[in-house]
Design an enzyme around this catalytic site. Structure first.
Site, short mmCIF file in Angstrom:
data_model
loop_
_atom_site.label_atom_id
_atom_site.label_comp_id
_atom_site.label_asym_id
_atom_site.label_seq_id
_atom_site.Cartn_x
_atom_site.Cartn_y
_atom_site.Cartn_z
N CYS A 115 0.79 -1.24 0.00
CA CYS A 115 0.00 0.00 0.00
C CYS A 115 0.83 1.28 0.00
CB CYS A 115 -0.94 0.01 1.20
SG CYS A 115 -2.37 -1.08 1.02
N HIS A 129 -1.33 6.42 2.08
CA HIS A 129 -1.41 5.51 3.21
C HIS A 129 -1.18 6.32 4.48
CE1 HIS A 129 -0.59 2.21 5.98
NE2 HIS A 129 -1.17 1.42 5.10
#
Length: 486
Positions: free
Chosen positions: A78, A132
């Site tokens: 991510c 993120h």
């Protein structure tokens, strides 16, 4: 389950306009941008030919968009993937391979897509999981650089990995499989529902704004855990769920390339299966339940995208808004492209100057891009370059990479911290091949040593689409094709 290779693959990208927006509009027409980022979405969608999945809203968007069949993430984790996508730089430039550093302090003060739009007169807004959260975006989603207003995170995010899943024993667990009654969960809602509601509120405010907007909406599902409204499970009866078509670990797969999916193993319902590490198979009945819940999450996510796009249309913003839908990473489902191309392409579609190509190295350059500009694919008239590329598909190449802590599967193989990275895998994907070389890596110097080859993979994707037959060792007796030479 992801195929062998540690996720060094790609996901289709939907990029286009909704309603009657004309992608060839004059640069004087300030087009808005709606960027939708979906977490861990595979091309398990009707628009990619999946006959089981119910995804009518994303399918409708795809029908009015330019749909890329082979779009590759630069790293299938991510934080590194999102920083790469949003800065237009490769992980070896951002120097982010884990979750534990902020590129502006650690690598270079690189501009981001929303920052570039903000500096060109746009109101930029973030909803949900865009960057993120945490260290990798400076605990601020890269504010104030990227956003005109404070980013929004759903209040119910904090319950995603807690004991909110009611098991067969009637107790609450932190499970992988987590169909829920929304009325019974904390706050009586779910993060993606809250994100959709906030995004619609922001669209309403921007309807009367004199400035164009750049709105990024990040959805959590279908990322694990599979926590979704239980009514979506009914769309996929277990008797209709088939097993994955290629479940075996290929005999020729080097151990360094295998992903032991340790994150999944930490979930209570998976722990109860007592699976052997790293190669122990998941029981077939539980595999079906995993696939059922993933598909249900996709349909749940599709309804949220539908609500968002309907609001865009109801507010009469569709004809002046570019819509891009992508995932941060996933699995392959045309055109061979990289997610790096999002930065220059969105800029070009909006009529802004396209950032220049980055020099090598580019740590000192704030605004540049390492990806191709895909604007020519939206234009009716073919350019000379476009005709050349279409006539020479083997000129198209996509690159991905993935770190490993060792040559064999470890507890941290899928998410090693920077200090633990000992091997880096680099994949080159062409129309004909996927070639991966696993080489020694020095995390202190951020240097890969291509003279220190630990393992390799070479697959002929036309004749071996599941990439089961590693031809790397057979190729060592002769020269590799020039396009595959690192």
């Amino acid at each position: 389950m992801l195929p062998p290779g540690g996720g060094l693959l790609w996901l289709g990208l939907v990029l286009g306009s909704v309603g009657s927006a004309a992608l060839g509009s004059s640069a004087t027409d300030a087009l808005n941008v709606l960027l939708i980022i979906v977490d861990d979405l595979r091309p398990s969608l009707g628009c990619y030919g999946d006959k089981l999945i119910r995804s009518p809203n994303m399918d409708q968007l795809a029908s009015r968009s330019l749909l890329f069949q082979n779009a590759f993430a630069q790293q299938a984790v991510c934080a590194p993937s999102r920083v790469s996508l949003l800065t237009g730089r490769r992980p070896d430039t951002t120097r982010l391979y884990d979750f534990n550093s902020y590129w502006r302090a650690h690598s270079g003060n690189f501009s981001t897509i929303p920052q570039y739009f903000k500096e060109n007169g746009y109101v930029t807004m973030s909803v949900g999981k865009v960057f993120h959260p945490g260290v990798s975006s400076n605990h601020s989603d890269d504010s104030p650089y990227s956003w005109s207003v404070p980013p929004y995170h759903p209040s119910s995010e904090k319950y995603e990995n807690t004991k909110t899943c009611r098991g067969p024993d009637g107790e609450l667990h932190a499970n992988l499989l987590c169909p829920v009654d929304v009325a019974d969960v904390p706050e009586g809602t779910l993060p993606d529902k809250q994100s959709t509601e906030q995004a619609i509120r922001l669209l309403g405010k921007m309807k009367t704004s004199a400035s164009p907007f750049f709105l990024a909406v990040g959805y959590h599902k279908p990322h694990i855990p599979f926590r979704y409204p239980k009514e979506f499970q009914k769309l996929y009866p277990l008797e209709n769920i088939t097993l994955a078509p290629d479940p075996q670990v290929p005999a020729g797969l080097p151990p360094v390339a295998y992903n032991p999916w340790m994150d999944i193993r930490q979930r209570e319902d998976v722990q109860a299966l007592n699976l052997s590490v790293p190669y122990g198979p998941i029981p077939a009945d539980f595999q079906r339940k995993i696939r059922q819940s993933y598909f249900a999450c996709v349909s749940y996510l599709d309804t949220q995208v539908g609500h968002l796009l309907s609001a865009l249309d109801d507010l009469q913003l569709a004809s002046s808004t570019i819509v891009a839908l992508t995932s941060d990473h996933g699995r392959q489902a045309g055109d061979l492209v990289e997610l790096l191309s999002l930065f220059p392409t969105l800029a070009g579609l909006a009529g802004l100057p396209v950032p220049p190509r980055c020099p090598i190295p580019s740590f000192h350059v704030e605004l540049c891009r390492e990806g191709r500009n895909l604007l020519k694919h939206f234009q009716v008239r073919d350019s000379e370059e476009d005709l050349y590329i279409r006539g020479n598909p083997r000129e198209l190449v996509a690159y991905s990479q993935y770190p490993r802590p060792a040559d064999s599967p470890q507890w941290n193989s899928d998410k090693p911290s920077l200090k633990d990275i000992k091997v880096m895998g680099y994949s080159i994907r062409t129309v004909d091949y996927r070639y991966t070389v696993w080489v020694g890596f020095n995390p202190r110097e951020f240097l890969a040593n291509f003279s220190d080859v630990h393992a390799g993979e070479l697959y002929f994707v036309a004749s071996d689409p599941w990439q089961d037959h590693n031809m790397y060792n057979d190729s060592q007796g002769g020269a590799l094709p020039r396009s595959l030479t690192p």
